[in-house]
Scaffold this motif. Structure first.
Motif, PDB file in Angstrom:
ATOM      1  N   LEU A 237      18.152 -55.288 -25.393  1.00 33.44           N
ATOM      2  CA  LEU A 237      17.940 -56.434 -24.580  1.00 33.44           C
ATOM      3  C   LEU A 237      16.717 -56.440 -23.664  1.00 33.44           C
ATOM      4  CD1 LEU A 237      21.700 -57.139 -23.114  1.00 33.44           C
ATOM      5  CD2 LEU A 237      20.367 -58.686 -24.872  1.00 33.44           C
ATOM      6  N   ILE A 238      16.227 -55.075 -23.481  1.00 36.84           N
ATOM      7  CA  ILE A 238      14.987 -54.628 -22.865  1.00 36.84           C
ATOM      8  C   ILE A 238      13.724 -54.183 -23.676  1.00 36.84           C
ATOM      9  CG2 ILE A 238      16.117 -54.593 -20.420  1.00 36.84           C
ATOM     10  CD1 ILE A 238      15.964 -51.738 -20.829  1.00 36.84           C
ATOM     11  N   GLY A 239      14.130 -54.682 -24.961  1.00 38.87           N
ATOM     12  CA  GLY A 239      12.706 -54.223 -25.709  1.00 38.87           C
ATOM     13  C   GLY A 239      12.894 -53.205 -26.481  1.00 38.87           C
ATOM     14  N   ALA A 240      14.068 -52.316 -26.504  1.00 34.91           N
ATOM     15  CA  ALA A 240      14.068 -50.856 -27.246  1.00 34.91           C
ATOM     16  C   ALA A 240      14.224 -51.319 -28.831  1.00 34.91           C
ATOM     17  CB  ALA A 240      15.381 -50.325 -26.603  1.00 34.91           C
ATOM     18  N   ASP A 241      13.415 -50.732 -29.263  1.00 38.62           N
ATOM     19  CA  ASP A 241      13.556 -50.816 -31.302  1.00 38.62           C
ATOM     20  C   ASP A 241      14.824 -49.890 -31.623  1.00 38.62           C
ATOM     21  OD1 ASP A 241      10.882 -52.111 -30.859  1.00 38.62           O
ATOM     22  OD2 ASP A 241       9.883 -50.121 -30.957  1.00 38.62           O
ATOM     23  N   GLY A 242      14.930 -50.548 -32.852  1.00 40.49           N
ATOM     24  CA  GLY A 242      16.016 -49.716 -33.357  1.00 40.49           C
ATOM     25  C   GLY A 242      16.938 -50.728 -33.909  1.00 40.49           C
ATOM     26  N   LEU A 243      18.193 -50.005 -34.180  1.00 35.72           N
ATOM     27  CA  LEU A 243      19.278 -50.948 -34.755  1.00 35.72           C
ATOM     28  C   LEU A 243      19.833 -52.057 -33.758  1.00 35.72           C
ATOM     29  CD1 LEU A 243      21.251 -48.117 -36.513  1.00 35.72           C
ATOM     30  CD2 LEU A 243      19.795 -49.848 -37.771  1.00 35.72           C
ATOM     31  N   GLY A 244      19.838 -51.678 -32.510  1.00 34.44           N
ATOM     32  CA  GLY A 244      20.278 -52.588 -31.530  1.00 34.44           C
ATOM     33  C   GLY A 244      19.437 -53.956 -31.485  1.00 34.44           C
ATOM     34  N   LEU A 245      18.037 -53.787 -31.970  1.00 36.73           N
ATOM     35  CA  LEU A 245      17.330 -54.857 -31.918  1.00 36.73           C
ATOM     36  C   LEU A 245      17.565 -55.694 -33.156  1.00 36.73           C
ATOM     37  CD1 LEU A 245      14.757 -56.183 -30.447  1.00 36.73           C
ATOM     38  CD2 LEU A 245      13.267 -54.892 -31.654  1.00 36.73           C
ATOM     39  N   GLU A 246      17.972 -55.308 -34.309  1.00 37.24           N
ATOM     40  CA  GLU A 246      18.278 -55.889 -35.307  1.00 37.24           C
ATOM     41  C   GLU A 246      19.479 -56.753 -35.296  1.00 37.24           C
ATOM     42  OE1 GLU A 246      16.338 -56.173 -38.387  1.00 37.24           O
ATOM     43  OE2 GLU A 246      14.812 -55.020 -37.106  1.00 37.24           O
ATOM     44  N   ILE A 247      20.480 -56.069 -34.470  1.00 36.37           N
ATOM     45  CA  ILE A 247      21.516 -57.035 -34.153  1.00 36.37           C
ATOM     46  C   ILE A 247      21.265 -57.843 -33.155  1.00 36.37           C
ATOM     47  CG2 ILE A 247      23.965 -56.767 -32.890  1.00 36.37           C
ATOM     48  CD1 ILE A 247      24.137 -53.920 -33.801  1.00 36.37           C
ATOM     49  N   LEU A 248      20.463 -57.859 -32.277  1.00 38.54           N
ATOM     50  CA  LEU A 248      20.086 -58.765 -31.224  1.00 38.54           C
ATOM     51  C   LEU A 248      19.340 -59.835 -31.715  1.00 38.54           C
ATOM     52  CD1 LEU A 248      20.179 -59.614 -28.180  1.00 38.54           C
ATOM     53  CD2 LEU A 248      17.899 -58.560 -28.000  1.00 38.54           C
ATOM     54  N   LEU A 249      18.466 -59.700 -32.749  1.00 35.31           N
ATOM     55  CA  LEU A 249      17.696 -60.839 -33.403  1.00 35.31           C
ATOM     56  C   LEU A 249      18.782 -61.415 -34.289  1.00 35.31           C
ATOM     57  CD1 LEU A 249      14.489 -58.823 -34.266  1.00 35.31           C
ATOM     58  CD2 LEU A 249      14.634 -60.283 -32.611  1.00 35.31           C
ATOM     59  N   ALA A 250      19.416 -60.874 -34.969  1.00 39.70           N
ATOM     60  CA  ALA A 250      20.392 -61.566 -35.834  1.00 39.70           C
ATOM     61  C   ALA A 250      21.478 -62.585 -34.976  1.00 39.70           C
ATOM     62  CB  ALA A 250      21.070 -60.514 -36.707  1.00 39.70           C
ATOM     63  N   ASN A 252      20.748 -63.850 -32.111  1.00 35.99           N
ATOM     64  CA  ASN A 252      20.279 -64.923 -31.740  1.00 35.99           C
ATOM     65  C   ASN A 252      19.900 -66.084 -32.809  1.00 35.99           C
ATOM     66  OD1 ASN A 252      19.905 -63.791 -29.336  1.00 35.99           O
ATOM     67  ND2 ASN A 252      17.740 -62.960 -29.393  1.00 35.99           N
ATOM     68  N   ARG A 253      19.628 -65.532 -33.936  1.00 37.44           N
ATOM     69  CA  ARG A 253      19.602 -66.348 -35.095  1.00 37.44           C
ATOM     70  C   ARG A 253      20.814 -66.963 -35.820  1.00 37.44           C
ATOM     71  NH1 ARG A 253      15.054 -62.733 -37.545  1.00 37.44           N
ATOM     72  NH2 ARG A 253      13.487 -62.976 -36.413  1.00 37.44           N
ATOM     73  N   VAL A 254      22.039 -66.465 -35.221  1.00 41.50           N
ATOM     74  CA  VAL A 254      23.311 -66.633 -35.648  1.00 41.50           C
ATOM     75  C   VAL A 254      23.673 -66.333 -37.249  1.00 41.50           C
ATOM     76  CG1 VAL A 254      25.374 -68.450 -35.619  1.00 41.50           C
ATOM     77  CG2 VAL A 254      23.270 -68.792 -34.185  1.00 41.50           C
ATOM     78  N   GLU A 255      22.969 -64.861 -37.585  1.00 45.65           N
ATOM     79  CA  GLU A 255      23.000 -64.720 -38.891  1.00 45.65           C
ATOM     80  C   GLU A 255      23.788 -63.705 -39.097  1.00 45.65           C
ATOM     81  OE1 GLU A 255      18.348 -65.632 -40.071  1.00 45.65           O
ATOM     82  OE2 GLU A 255      18.850 -63.467 -39.483  1.00 45.65           O
ATOM     83  N   MET A 256      25.215 -63.800 -39.469  1.00 42.64           N
ATOM     84  CA  MET A 256      26.202 -62.926 -39.284  1.00 42.64           C
ATOM     85  C   MET A 256      26.169 -61.647 -40.410  1.00 42.64           C
ATOM     86  SD  MET A 256      30.510 -63.496 -40.271  1.00 42.64           S
ATOM     87  CE  MET A 256      31.362 -61.889 -40.233  1.00 42.64           C
ATOM     88  N   GLY A 257      25.543 -62.010 -41.453  1.00 37.80           N
ATOM     89  CA  GLY A 257      25.363 -60.779 -42.317  1.00 37.80           C
ATOM     90  C   GLY A 257      24.265 -59.995 -41.819  1.00 37.80           C
ATOM     91  N   LYS A 258      23.169 -60.421 -41.491  1.00 37.39           N
ATOM     92  CA  LYS A 258      22.135 -59.491 -40.984  1.00 37.39           C
ATOM     93  C   LYS A 258      22.573 -58.900 -39.759  1.00 37.39           C
ATOM     94  CE  LYS A 258      18.129 -62.138 -42.973  1.00 37.39           C
ATOM     95  NZ  LYS A 258      16.984 -62.711 -42.794  1.00 37.39           N
ATOM     96  N   ALA A 259      23.340 -59.331 -38.865  1.00 38.66           N
ATOM     97  CA  ALA A 259      23.930 -58.636 -37.673  1.00 38.66           C
ATOM     98  C   ALA A 259      25.049 -57.396 -38.181  1.00 38.66           C
ATOM     99  CB  ALA A 259      24.662 -59.442 -36.806  1.00 38.66           C
ATOM    100  N   LEU A 260      25.858 -57.588 -39.164  1.00 40.63           N
ATOM    101  CA  LEU A 260      26.853 -56.795 -39.825  1.00 40.63           C
ATOM    102  C   LEU A 260      26.186 -55.531 -40.178  1.00 40.63           C
ATOM    103  CD1 LEU A 260      29.800 -56.409 -40.494  1.00 40.63           C
ATOM    104  CD2 LEU A 260      29.357 -57.323 -42.550  1.00 40.63           C
TER     105      LEU A 260
END
Length: 288
Positions: A237-250, A252-260
């Motif tokens: 949420l505060i800009g840390a890279d990594g797997l958490g950022l991928e979940i956050l982006l997915a 926000n885009r409501v992309e369940m597969g990309k968050a999973l």
């Protein structure tokens, strides 16, 4: 009259939050050079760890984790599962993100150990220190994790530095508690025997109490790793890279597969780290 009975009086309210914000912002402005130096040092540490991980060929890392899985479990299929799990993460296109997450976790755990271990010893050896530090630990452990993000961002901006600071604050508590608990509960006869044979308090601590408390201390290391792993995801949420950022982006885009997929990858990394450190704890107990 009824409003004063059923609703809290407005006249009694005060705005303490704004005062705290003003103090933190003033501190940030007055110490900008020092904070920038700390930020640069932290970024260098994380980048160095990430660089070292990048230098390891992917198949070497898979083989090492697979071997360690076999070593701690004494079961070949466990090692194969660990190795296959890492291959799954790489096949999902998340290998680099995994290394970025692990880099921050490693840095946070190292910092937690460097600060938490001596604090735990201090609490175990001093009742006065315990009376001061233990309430602070209670506050840190019960405070919602999101609260740590705000002052970290005010002081250091967004990115890896506030992520590491927030993760360390969140993850250090079990290290302090378990170190203190382990040393405090070392058999008193053993300590007295060491002192009776001429050992100083420091010698008894280093040669008797810490080795005897090592299984408990290793449990603290395990819990610190797990808490760092959970917090570093929140730090997206505060800009840390990594797997958490991928979940956050997915999300926000409501992309369940990309968050999973990154979610499953986080679970895989957390389980592997947990099982490996638990295995080290059991080996310590056997040695003891």
């Amino acid at each position: 009259m009824e409003s004063y009975i059923f609703a809290f009086p407005k006249a009694w309210e005060f705005n303490l939050g704004s005062s705290i914000d003003d103090v933190v912002k003033l501190f940030s402005r007055n110490n900008r050079d020092i904070l920038n130096a700390i930020k640069s040092a932290i970024i260098s540490i994380i980048q160095s760890i990430n660089g070292l991980l990048d230098l390891i060929p992917w198949f070497v890392l898979v083989l090492v984790i697979g071997y360690l899985g076999y070593r701690v479990s004494k079961k070949v299929h466990i090692g194969l599962i660990y190795g296959a799990s890492l291959i799954f993460i790489g096949s999902s296109g998340l290998w680099e993100q995994m290394l970025q997450t692990i880099s921050i976790v490693i840095a946070a755990v190292i910092l937690s150990l460097l600060l938490g271990f001596p604090l735990g010893i201090l609490i175990a050896m001093s009742k006065k220190a315990e009376s001061v530090i233990r309430p602070v630990l209670d506050l840190m452990q019960t405070m919602p994790s999101f609260v740590y993000l705000v002052p970290a961002v005010i002081l250091f901006g967004t990115g890896k530095t506030p992520a590491l600071i927030a993760t360390t604050i969140y993850a250090i508590v079990p290290m302090v508690r378990m170190t203190s608990h382990g040393i405090t509960h070392v058999d008193s006869d053993t300590k007295e025997a060491a002192l009776a044979f001429g050992s100083t308090k420091i010698q008894a601590l280093v040669k008797v109490e810490i080795p005897q408390a090592m299984p408990t201390i290793m449990t603290g290391v395990n819990q610190t790793i797990m808490m760092a792993m959970s917090m570093v995801v929140t730090c997206a949420l505060i800009g840390a890279d990594g797997l958490g950022l991928e979940i956050l982006l997915a999300t926000n885009r409501v992309e369940m597969g990309k968050a999973l997929l990154p979610g499953v990858s986080i679970v895989i990394v957390a389980v592997i780290l947990d099982r490996l450190t638990q295995g080290l704890i059991k080996e310590n107990e056997v040695i003891e």
